[in-house]
Structures are given as structure tokens and as C-alpha cells.
Scaffold this motif. Structure first.
Motif, mmCIF file in Angstrom:
data_model
loop_
_atom_site.group_PDB
_atom_site.id
_atom_site.type_symbol
_atom_site.label_atom_id
_atom_site.label_comp_id
_atom_site.label_asym_id
_atom_site.label_seq_id
_atom_site.Cartn_x
_atom_site.Cartn_y
_atom_site.Cartn_z
ATOM 1 N N LEU A 31 0.823 -1.208 0.000
ATOM 2 C CA LEU A 31 0.000 0.000 0.000
ATOM 3 C C LEU A 31 0.857 1.258 0.000
ATOM 4 O O LEU A 31 0.539 2.240 -0.680
ATOM 5 N N ALA A 32 1.957 1.236 0.760
ATOM 6 C CA ALA A 32 2.838 2.402 0.813
ATOM 7 C C ALA A 32 3.483 2.667 -0.538
ATOM 8 O O ALA A 32 3.580 3.816 -0.985
ATOM 9 N N LEU A 33 3.944 1.613 -1.220
ATOM 10 C CA LEU A 33 4.555 1.790 -2.530
ATOM 11 C C LEU A 33 3.547 2.316 -3.545
ATOM 12 O O LEU A 33 3.855 3.176 -4.373
ATOM 13 N N THR A 34 2.323 1.812 -3.470
ATOM 14 C CA THR A 34 1.280 2.293 -4.377
ATOM 15 C C THR A 34 1.026 3.773 -4.185
ATOM 16 O O THR A 34 0.954 4.549 -5.142
ATOM 17 N N LEU A 35 0.912 4.177 -2.919
ATOM 18 C CA LEU A 35 0.645 5.584 -2.630
ATOM 19 C C LEU A 35 1.832 6.470 -3.004
ATOM 20 O O LEU A 35 1.649 7.594 -3.473
ATOM 21 N N SER A 36 3.039 5.972 -2.795
ATOM 22 C CA SER A 36 4.219 6.802 -3.074
ATOM 23 C C SER A 36 4.357 7.105 -4.551
ATOM 24 O O SER A 36 4.776 8.204 -4.935
ATOM 25 N N PHE A 37 3.990 6.164 -5.408
ATOM 26 C CA PHE A 37 4.148 6.385 -6.838
ATOM 27 C C PHE A 37 2.958 7.104 -7.461
ATOM 28 O O PHE A 37 2.949 7.387 -8.651
ATOM 29 N N LEU A 38 1.955 7.426 -6.645
ATOM 30 C CA LEU A 38 0.885 8.288 -7.134
ATOM 31 C C LEU A 38 1.350 9.741 -7.190
ATOM 32 O O LEU A 38 0.702 10.587 -7.790
ATOM 33 N N GLY A 39 2.483 10.006 -6.510
ATOM 34 C CA GLY A 39 3.049 11.348 -6.560
ATOM 35 C C GLY A 39 2.135 12.374 -5.952
ATOM 36 O O GLY A 39 1.475 12.147 -4.949
#
Length: 275
Positions: A31-39
Motif C-alpha cells: 500500500l505504501a509503494l502504491t501511494l508513493s508512486f501516485l506522486g
């Protein structure tokens, strides 16, 4: 202290055997990686430090997810072992009940800390690996978010122990744990929002607002991470933070008090309970 560490290591081994550590780390990391790459897409702001956006996103995620994980870890810590008969076996050794409780607490906090640090840390490392410029203030805010997330988990682990010490069946403890999660994460804030709407656009007195925020550990966590610094500008908490008179130190002390009080009540309940 040796007995406490033995019990803590036992809880960590059980967490590894039940895949709790792996599951929570992978869940938080994904979930953290998904949110981080949403910029910065969720905010629509240009020039905002991307790590600050990740802090806002992860803080919002933590409010829902970490308390639930903590309660799932802890709700049967006492009643579950009593039902299985392992608590009687454990207390047959030269170890006190408070040592058992403290050891379990340290073990569960270790599991939550590992999952949070590696899960959320992976997002920050991945973001830095893309070449994104991140200043020292953003790294400090991210570290504060990690520390407060672990502390929020500690609050709900302690609450889970208190629930586990009160009831006689694991199913009852599980039901109450879900009710506790719903109350603090959803119902309380809906009621607070209703009170603000009922005020007809008039701000609540700052003392009353501060008290209401401190009475919910998730609100204290939200104010700590979203009500100050760069995150305040685009997290939607600027209005509330402007009327509240709570400093970061006060908010962290509130989370610490929310950890100590349920843990002390759990110890009292456990000490009086018949096996």
C-alpha cells in the motif's frame, strides 16, 4: 527483565510462525509503494515535496489500518491463551503475570514496528531511488510519522489487552475489538463532525475542541502528522489545526497516556482473574 524478554521472543516466534510479521509487512509495504508512486496527483499541487504527499497519504492509511492490525494481534492475548490452556502452563514457571503481559506487549510492538518500518520505509527508499529531491525537513517529518504510527499501534495493542482480560471467550473479544475499532476510527469522528455542523458555522471553544481531539487517539495521531508542517497546507486539517491549541509534544504525550492507561487496566484485570 529476562523473563519479560523470553515472553517477548515467544510472541515474535509465534508471529513468524503464523505469518503475522510477513503478512503485515507485505500489506503495509504494498500500500505504501502504491501511494508513493501516485506522486502529487491526489493534491493537485505543483512543486509540493513528494515525500510530504506520501506522509499525508500514509498517515491517512495508518489511521484505518494500524489500529485494526494491533487489535487483531492483541484481542486474544489473554483470553485465547486461557482457552487453550497455555496460560496456566506459562504461569506454572517462576514468572509473574505482569511480566507475561509486558513481554507480550513488547513482542507485539516489535512485530508492529518491524512491519511499519520496513513497509513504509520501502516507500521512502523507492521514492528516493527515483531521484526525487527530498529535504531534511521532509525526512524528519517522515521519521516522526513512523514513530507516531508505532505509538498509535501500541495504544490499540494495550486496548486489545484490556478487552482480552475482561471477557471469557475469544469470539466475544473479537467482536468487542471490531467495535472499538469502528468507534475510534469512524463513529467518533462522525459524531464530532456532526457537532461541528450543529454549531452552525461557529467554531467550538478551543479548550473543548482540544479535549475532544485528545479523547480519541486516532485524532491525536491525525493532528500530530497532518495538522502541522508542510502537510498542514494540503491535508485538509488547516482549519481544525488553526483553532486547536495542541502542540506536537502534547499530542505525543496524549498517545503515550492512551498506551499506559489501558495497559495498566489490563494488568489490574489480569492480576485479579482466575485461571
Amino acid at each position: 527483565m529476562k523473563n519479560v524478554l523470553i515472553v517477548a521472543s515467544k510472541e515474535i516466534r509465534e508471529g513468524l510462525r503464523n505469518r503475522w510479521v510477513l503478512a503485515t509487512t507485505l500489506l503495509l509495504g504494498a500500500l505504501a509503494l502504491t501511494l508513493s508512486f501516485l506522486g502529487s496527483a491526489p493534491t493537485g499541487n505543483v512543486g509540493v515535496n513528494r515525500l510530504d504527499v506520501v506522509i499525508v497519504s500514509l498517515s491517512s492509511l495508518t489511521i484505518f489500518l494500524v489500529p485494526l492490525i494491533a487489535l487483531l494481534l492483541s484481542h486474544d492475548a489473554i483470553v485465547g491463551e486461557m482457552e487453550r490452556g497455555t496460560m496456566l502452563l506459562l504461569l506454572s514457571y517462576p514468572i509473574g503475570r505482569n511480566q507475561v503481559l509486558l513481554g507480550k506487549f513488547l513482542g507485539h510492538i516489535a512485530i508492529l514496528s518491524f512491519a511499519t518500518l520496513f513497509g513504509y520505509g520501502a516507500a521512502a527508499v523507492a521514492l528516493a531511488a527515483t531521484g526525487t529531491e527530498i529535504d531534511a525537513a521532509s525526512w524528519a517529518a517522515f521519521a516522526a510519522m513512523l514513530a507516531s504510527s508505532v505509538l498509535l499501534g501500541a495504544v490499540f495493542v494495550a486496548i486489545g489487552y484490556f478487552v482480552s482480560g475482561l471477557v471469557g471467550e475469544r469470539s466475544t473479544a473479537g467482536g468487542i475489538a471490531i467495535g472499538v475499532w469502528l468507534f475510534f476510527v469512524l463513529i467518533y469522528d462522525m459524531a464530532l463532525l456532526g457537532a461541528l455542523v450543529a454549531a452552525g458555522g461557529h467554531a467550538l471553544p478551543s479548550g473543548l475542541l482540544d479535549t475532544l481531539l485528545l479523547l480519541n487517539p486516532t485524532d491525536a495521531y491525525r493532528m500530530f502528522n497532518l495538522g502541522s508542517g508542510e502537510a498542514r497546507a494540503f491535508s485538509g486539517m488547516a482549519g481544525v489545526a488553526g483553532h486547536a491549541g495542541l502542540s506536537p509534544i502534547m499530542l505525543m504525550c496524549a498517545l503515550a497516556a492512551w498506551t499506559i492507561a489501558p495497559l495498566a487496566l489490563a494488568a489490574l484485570t489480569f492480576s485479579r482473574r482466575e485461571l
